[in-house]
Design a protein around this motif. Structure first.
Motif, short mmCIF file in Angstrom:
data_model
loop_
_atom_site.label_atom_id
_atom_site.label_comp_id
_atom_site.label_asym_id
_atom_site.label_seq_id
_atom_site.Cartn_x
_atom_site.Cartn_y
_atom_site.Cartn_z
N ALA A 1 11.74 2.41 -0.13
CA ALA A 1 12.95 3.11 0.87
C ALA A 1 13.43 2.81 2.43
CB ALA A 1 14.15 3.96 0.06
N GLY A 2 13.72 1.92 2.84
CA GLY A 2 13.62 1.29 4.78
C GLY A 2 14.84 -0.32 4.95
N ALA B 1 0.67 -0.99 0.00
CA ALA B 1 -0.25 -0.30 -0.31
C ALA B 1 0.91 1.34 0.06
CB ALA B 1 -0.80 -0.01 1.30
N LEU B 2 0.22 2.41 -0.71
CA LEU B 2 0.84 3.75 -0.74
C LEU B 2 0.04 4.36 -0.10
CD1 LEU B 2 3.12 5.74 -1.07
CD2 LEU B 2 1.85 5.39 -3.23
N PHE B 3 0.78 5.04 0.96
CA PHE B 3 -0.33 6.49 1.72
C PHE B 3 -1.04 7.91 0.82
CE2 PHE B 3 0.89 3.74 5.50
CZ PHE B 3 -1.05 3.70 6.40
N GLY C 1 5.82 1.00 5.17
CA GLY C 1 7.45 0.73 6.36
C GLY C 1 8.31 0.39 5.72
N SER C 2 8.27 1.65 4.25
CA SER C 2 8.97 2.56 3.31
C SER C 2 8.81 3.77 3.32
CB SER C 2 9.72 1.75 3.18
OG SER C 2 8.79 0.78 2.62
N CYS C 3 10.06 4.60 3.00
CA CYS C 3 9.34 5.67 2.16
C CYS C 3 9.49 5.17 0.76
CB CYS C 3 10.85 6.81 2.40
SG CYS C 3 10.82 7.42 3.84
N ILE C 4 10.23 6.18 -0.16
CA ILE C 4 9.43 6.02 -1.38
C ILE C 4 10.07 6.89 -2.30
CG2 ILE C 4 7.05 7.61 -1.86
CD1 ILE C 4 6.06 5.21 -3.61
#
Ligand code: PMP
Length: 300
Positions: free
Chosen positions: A260-261, A187-189, A201-204
């Protein structure tokens, strides 16, 4: 037969547990009335240790940065604990040395409310360290398909996402399960203002015309340590970097995107909703190589 192999494999896995500085040999119980258990009140860091076979060197990646961020989280949660970064750092490194760890590991350092007090409690804080084996697919990362979640990212005005609190992952859980029901893998918020925020749980990051883009610090994100490293590596190799508000409508204009995480490492995104992305984009490939070199100190 299958079960036998599983038992053998699990015996080889590292799984070390420490509670307030003492090694736990067996399972440890906490009270059913514990407020951290009942309300998810805790903060933590997830840290990777990378071992290059044959090198006898295990790189605990960006340990100081993780310990600094944890200090901020403890403060924000009003956890009154005598938190000494040097002592914790030495404790983690000592566990690694004492156990002669020579493989990739994940270190989870968690602070929580002890005992049976209320969720309002600010004293009586305990901590645990769990170190376990983990797989890295940095050499050949699998791509992931993301759906834009119907759940919005928590905001700095309600449950600040820059605090790495366990309870924030309830927002991630809702989003992940909702998008998975629609056939996506992740999922992307969006945030409350309609801008891209981060994944569960990670940056984009996005790539377009040779430049990289990532949602700015005020996009309701956790200020990712991996994100920071990618920004530094990109700047050092003269890749144009844009930390900006990214409106949803702009997503279709990007050629490539990646997560990226610490846990995700660098993961190419093959699709966001209906928009197909290039998972072998040369700028992504270059950053992946630079990131591996950053971890191992050499080309691997
Ligand atoms: N955003 C969220 C919500 C996360 O849980 C994580 C993982 N800690 C990240 C971003 C990436 O942060 P980092 O690179 O520091 O692991």
């Amino acid at each position: 037969m299958r079960n036998e192999w599983f038992v053998i494999y699990s015996l080889l896995m590292i799984d070390l547990n420490y509670y307030n500085g003492k090694k736990l040999e067996d399972a440890h119980c906490i009270s059913l009335k514990n407020a951290s258990f009942l309300y998810g009140i805790n903060c933590f860091e997830g840290i990777r240790g990378y071992y290059l076979p044959g090198s006898r060197f295990l790189n605990v990646l960006d340990l100081d940065d993780h310990l600094n961020r944890l200090g901020n989280s403890l403060e924000f949660l009003n956890f009154n604990v005598n938190y000494n970064k040097v002592i914790i750092k030495n404790e983690i490194l000592k566990i690694i040395n004492d156990n002669k760890i020579e493989e990739n590991i994940y270190i989870r350092l968690t602070y929580f409310l002890e005992g049976e007090g209320s969720w309002r409690e600010t004293e009586n804080i305990g901590f645990t360290i769990n170190i376990r084996s983990i797989y890295s697919d940095l050499l050949n990362p699998d791509a992931i398909q993301l759906g834009i979640s119907k759940f919005l990212r928590i905001s700095k005005d309600s449950l600040p996402p820059f605090v790495k609190a366990g309870s924030n992952y309830l927002n991630s859980r809702y989003a992940l399960l909702e998008t998975q029901r629609r056939g996506f893998e992740g999922a992307l918020f969006l945030n409350n203002n309609g801008f891209i925020s981060e994944a569960t749980g990670s940056c984009i990051f996005f790539i377009k015309n040779g430049a990289i883009y990532t949602p700015s610090d005020d996009s309701d994100i956790l200020l990712g340590i991996t994100r920071n490293t990618i920004l530094k590596l990109a700047i050092a190799s003269k890749i144009v970097v844009n930390c900006v508000l990214v409106p949803l409508e702009e997503v279709d204009s990007f050629e490539c995107a990646f997560l990226a995480g610490t846990m995700a490492e660098l993961k190419p995104i093959s699709r966001i909703n209906d928009h197909i992305l290039d998972i072998n984009h040369p700028v992504f490939m270059k950053l992946l190589k630079l990131y591996r070199e950053y971890i191992y100190g050499m080309e691997v």
